[in-house]
Motif scaffolding. Structure first.
Motif, PDB file in Angstrom:
ATOM      1  N   LEU A 106       0.763  -1.251   0.049  1.00 44.84           N
ATOM      2  CA  LEU A 106       0.075   0.073   0.063  1.00 44.84           C
ATOM      3  C   LEU A 106       0.768   1.192   0.037  1.00 44.84           C
ATOM      4  N   LEU A 107       2.162   1.041   0.497  1.00 40.91           N
ATOM      5  CA  LEU A 107       3.045   2.392   0.272  1.00 40.91           C
ATOM      6  C   LEU A 107       4.414   1.788  -0.075  1.00 40.91           C
ATOM      7  N   SER A 108       5.117   2.807  -0.481  1.00 46.30           N
ATOM      8  CA  SER A 108       6.346   2.547  -1.064  1.00 46.30           C
ATOM      9  C   SER A 108       7.379   3.283  -0.358  1.00 46.30           C
ATOM     10  N   LEU A 109       8.381   2.914  -0.154  1.00 40.79           N
ATOM     11  CA  LEU A 109       9.607   3.408   0.791  1.00 40.79           C
ATOM     12  C   LEU A 109      10.107   4.758   0.099  1.00 40.79           C
ATOM     13  N   ASP A 110      10.336   4.569  -1.275  1.00 38.45           N
ATOM     14  CA  ASP A 110      11.175   5.254  -2.240  1.00 38.45           C
ATOM     15  C   ASP A 110      10.266   5.982  -3.169  1.00 38.45           C
ATOM     16  N   ALA A 111       9.134   5.828  -3.190  1.00 40.82           N
ATOM     17  CA  ALA A 111       8.257   6.730  -4.201  1.00 40.82           C
ATOM     18  C   ALA A 111       8.025   8.368  -3.650  1.00 40.82           C
ATOM     19  N   ASP A 112       7.653   9.209  -4.470  1.00 45.29           N
ATOM     20  CA  ASP A 112       7.386  10.457  -4.299  1.00 45.29           C
ATOM     21  C   ASP A 112       6.223  10.209  -3.498  1.00 45.29           C
ATOM     22  N   ILE A 113       5.829  11.012  -2.411  1.00 49.93           N
ATOM     23  CA  ILE A 113       4.982  11.088  -1.423  1.00 49.93           C
ATOM     24  C   ILE A 113       3.926  11.764  -1.976  1.00 49.93           C
ATOM     25  N   SER A 114       4.098  12.622  -2.925  1.00 51.60           N
ATOM     26  CA  SER A 114       3.025  13.382  -3.733  1.00 51.60           C
ATOM     27  C   SER A 114       2.232  12.677  -4.142  1.00 51.60           C
ATOM     28  N   ASP A 115       2.538  11.474  -4.749  1.00 50.29           N
ATOM     29  CA  ASP A 115       1.319  10.421  -5.520  1.00 50.29           C
ATOM     30  C   ASP A 115       0.431   9.876  -4.389  1.00 50.29           C
ATOM     31  N   VAL A 116       0.975   9.884  -3.108  1.00 46.65           N
ATOM     32  CA  VAL A 116      -0.205   9.321  -2.420  1.00 46.65           C
ATOM     33  C   VAL A 116      -0.901  10.492  -1.837  1.00 46.65           C
ATOM     34  N   LEU A 117      -0.285  11.951  -1.421  1.00 51.34           N
ATOM     35  CA  LEU A 117      -1.058  12.723  -0.876  1.00 51.34           C
ATOM     36  C   LEU A 117      -2.028  13.458  -1.921  1.00 51.34           C
ATOM     37  N   GLY A 118      -1.876  13.406  -2.965  1.00 46.32           N
ATOM     38  CA  GLY A 118      -2.725  13.997  -4.024  1.00 46.32           C
ATOM     39  C   GLY A 118      -2.369  15.471  -4.455  1.00 46.32           C
ATOM     40  N   TYR A 119      -1.191  16.038  -3.927  1.00 48.87           N
ATOM     41  CA  TYR A 119      -0.807  17.186  -4.409  1.00 48.87           C
ATOM     42  C   TYR A 119       0.597  17.132  -4.547  1.00 48.87           C
ATOM     43  N   ARG A 120       1.321  18.076  -5.266  1.00 50.22           N
ATOM     44  CA  ARG A 120       2.639  18.016  -5.124  1.00 50.22           C
ATOM     45  C   ARG A 120       3.420  18.684  -3.991  1.00 50.22           C
ATOM     46  N   LEU A 121       4.176  17.927  -3.336  1.00 48.92           N
ATOM     47  CA  LEU A 121       4.953  18.701  -1.969  1.00 48.92           C
ATOM     48  C   LEU A 121       6.395  18.527  -2.389  1.00 48.92           C
ATOM     49  N   ARG A 122       6.768  19.580  -2.504  1.00 50.48           N
ATOM     50  CA  ARG A 122       8.221  19.928  -2.574  1.00 50.48           C
ATOM     51  C   ARG A 122       8.792  20.877  -1.389  1.00 50.48           C
ATOM     52  N   ASN A 123      10.046  20.816  -1.101  1.00 52.40           N
ATOM     53  CA  ASN A 123      10.917  21.935  -0.470  1.00 52.40           C
ATOM     54  C   ASN A 123      10.990  22.932  -1.434  1.00 52.40           C
ATOM     55  N   PRO A 124      10.338  24.232  -1.324  1.00 53.13           N
ATOM     56  CA  PRO A 124      10.475  25.280  -2.590  1.00 53.13           C
ATOM     57  C   PRO A 124      12.015  25.710  -2.637  1.00 53.13           C
ATOM     58  N   HIS A 125      12.758  25.465  -1.701  1.00 50.16           N
ATOM     59  CA  HIS A 125      14.066  25.813  -2.157  1.00 50.16           C
ATOM     60  C   HIS A 125      14.916  24.648  -2.929  1.00 50.16           C
ATOM     61  N   PHE A 126      14.294  23.399  -2.968  1.00 55.36           N
ATOM     62  CA  PHE A 126      14.761  22.320  -3.774  1.00 55.36           C
ATOM     63  C   PHE A 126      13.576  21.835  -4.443  1.00 55.36           C
ATOM     64  N   PRO A 127      13.165  22.618  -5.638  1.00 53.57           N
ATOM     65  CA  PRO A 127      11.923  21.906  -6.051  1.00 53.57           C
ATOM     66  C   PRO A 127      11.831  20.899  -7.118  1.00 53.57           C
ATOM     67  N   ASP A 128      13.163  20.422  -7.403  1.00 55.98           N
ATOM     68  CA  ASP A 128      13.292  19.365  -8.350  1.00 55.98           C
ATOM     69  C   ASP A 128      13.622  17.899  -7.451  1.00 55.98           C
ATOM     70  N   HIS A 129      13.465  18.023  -6.209  1.00 59.36           N
ATOM     71  CA  HIS A 129      13.876  16.956  -5.433  1.00 59.36           C
ATOM     72  C   HIS A 129      12.612  16.507  -4.848  1.00 59.36           C
ATOM     73  N   PRO A 130      12.413  15.302  -5.221  1.00 62.51           N
ATOM     74  CA  PRO A 130      11.032  14.546  -4.640  1.00 62.51           C
ATOM     75  C   PRO A 130      11.341  14.140  -3.214  1.00 62.51           C
ATOM     76  N   ILE A 131      10.300  14.171  -2.250  1.00 59.24           N
ATOM     77  CA  ILE A 131      10.521  13.624  -0.909  1.00 59.24           C
ATOM     78  C   ILE A 131       9.804  12.386  -0.789  1.00 59.24           C
TER      79      ILE A 131
END
Length: 451
Positions: A106-131
């Protein structure tokens, strides 16, 4: 108080009579712990401990009072059923539920959490780095606690985390120092986001999800939401204390009264958060306190420890797969000491945090002295115990859950308050306060490192 030499009455948690400490050794250890509890330099309202050696509980003891005497009621002694608001050890237990969902796909350790949250979550100082979930579990997400880490049920975390949101403010949640995945800083907010992700992936409220995934399968009396507890269980919960100048005053006063800091349920029963009835699951997992609001006893924590020692098995049930346990305990981050992946002083509480797994601290037995103050994660004087687990401090509570997976030795302690400022009584061989060192050293020498 008559000592308990083994926990024989609790279902699925019993040790054989032969594995318990001999009576003379148990009495000596109890006397040592009582001396710590009663020390006028740092008195403790109560102390609950468990020691495990070679995979068996050899000692369990409770000292002091879960509720201190008042003008209208006598003190209530702590016992084997006494539950505590376990502070940051809650994060470790939360990780068990998280890893169960990873195990289930149901969850993945290394996928972008944005995919689960339903919105794009990024540190605005590093916008190209998925969390990723792995980053959240290892405190390398680049999030910070500066903006807070708990919000009311009506708040959607999207409005907290995404620039332009109503609660974004100045964006103090985001680090400018390093992109996600590179730098360790211990952060409470990570756990609230993890709980939100768990809700999004399951469609269940976090507290009920943890009950289904972890607590019920292990027959545990524990929970993140107090309104689910029966009145009898509420009476089992310890009040947490500090000695203050007076109620409402944050000034330490070792000669002052004990002031309740949390869970003073002898005065007022817990109430539901305002707006919980209208809460939208998957929008704000912080409301259940995944970072620090689990109520559980030391003996129930021992069930968790034994399950982990036995590769995920609890009695006849496989709670987590051996591979899942191995992944959770594997080293994910180690302090390099050059400042590039973490600051050993400011970000690690005087050098306490040296290594980390998934939701778990690795105690590597480090000890140094810097500027006249001891530093490191050493648990016993002279060294000799390495392990995996978590610490908990808040509201006066101080606690430790740590075990050696290979030797199957472990220690658990929970103290429900402190009578003086711990920072003014630093340890002799670690970053911990001296009274904390004395507890772990006594448990290790008196119950684990014995003939």
């Amino acid at each position: 108080m008559k000592p308990l030499f083994a926990v024989l009455a609790l279902s699925m948690l019993s040790s054989s009579a032969s594995s318990a400490l001999p009576e003379k050794q148990a009495k000596l250890l109890t006397a040592q712990l009582q001396a710590i509890v009663s020390d006028p330099a740092m008195p403790l309202p109560s102390l609950s401990v468990v020691a495990i050696r070679n995979g068996d509980i050899v000692y369990s003891q409770q000292l002091g009072s879960k509720r201190l005497a008042t003008g209208t009621s006598p003190a209530q002694p702590a016992d084997a059923n006494t539950m505590f608001r376990i502070a940051s050890i809650s994060k470790f237990v939360t990780t068990l539920g998280t890893m169960k969902m990873v195990e289930q796909g149901l969850l993945s350790l290394d996928a972008d959490i944005s995919d689960v949250l339903g919105y794009r979550l990024r540190n605005p100082h590093f916008p190209d780095h998925p969390i990723t979930l792995r980053m959240l579990l290892t405190h390398t997400s680049s999030l910070r606690d500066e903006g807070g880490f708990k919000w009311d049920p009506a708040v959607n975390l999207r409005e907290v985390l995404v620039p332009g949101g109503r609660f974004y403010g100045k964006g103090g949640f985001w680090s400018k120092a390093a992109p996600p995945g590179q730098y360790f800083e211990y952060v409470n907010f990570n756990s609230g986001i993890i709980a939100t992700i768990m809700e999004r992936a399951s469609g269940e409220r976090f507290d009920r999800l943890m009950r289904r995934l972890v607590f019920d399968p292990m027959d545990m009396k524990a929970g993140f939401y107090l309104a689910d507890f029966a009145p009898a269980d509420i009476n089992d919960i310890a009040t947490l204390y500090r000695k203050r100048e007076k109620d409402g005053d944050e000034t330490w006063n070792p000669n002052g009264p004990w002031i309740a800091q949390s869970d003073d349920f002898g005065v007022a029963l817990p109430v539901s958060p305002v707006g919980l009835d209208n809460y939208a699951v998957g929008t704000n997992g912080t409301i259940y306190g995944p970072q620090g609001s689990l109520r559980i006893s030391a003996n129930e924590l021992a069930k968790v420890m034994l399950m982990l020692m036995n590769e995920g098995r609890y009695g006849t049930k496989q709670i987590l797969k051996p591979a899942t346990i191995a992944a959770m305990m594997a080293r994910q981050w180690t302090l390099t000491g050059d400042g590039k992946n973490g600051n050993g002083d400011s970000d690690s509480y005087y050098g306490l945090y040296r290594a980390w797994g998934l939701g778990s601290q690795h105690f590597i037995d480090a000890s140094t002295v810097k500027n006249g103050r001891a530093s490191g994660d050493r648990l016993v004087e002279g060294g000799g115990f390495k392990g995996v687990g978590h610490l908990g401090w808040s509201w006066g509570l101080n606690a430790l859950f740590v075990f050696d997976p290979q030797a199957k030795n472990g220690m658990i302690y929970v103290a429900s308050g402190v009578g003086a400022n711990p920072d003014l009584q630093p340890g002799q061989f670690s970053s911990e306060a001296r009274f904390q060192e004395r507890i772990t050293d006594a448990l290790y020498r008196g119950a684990i490192a014995v003939p």
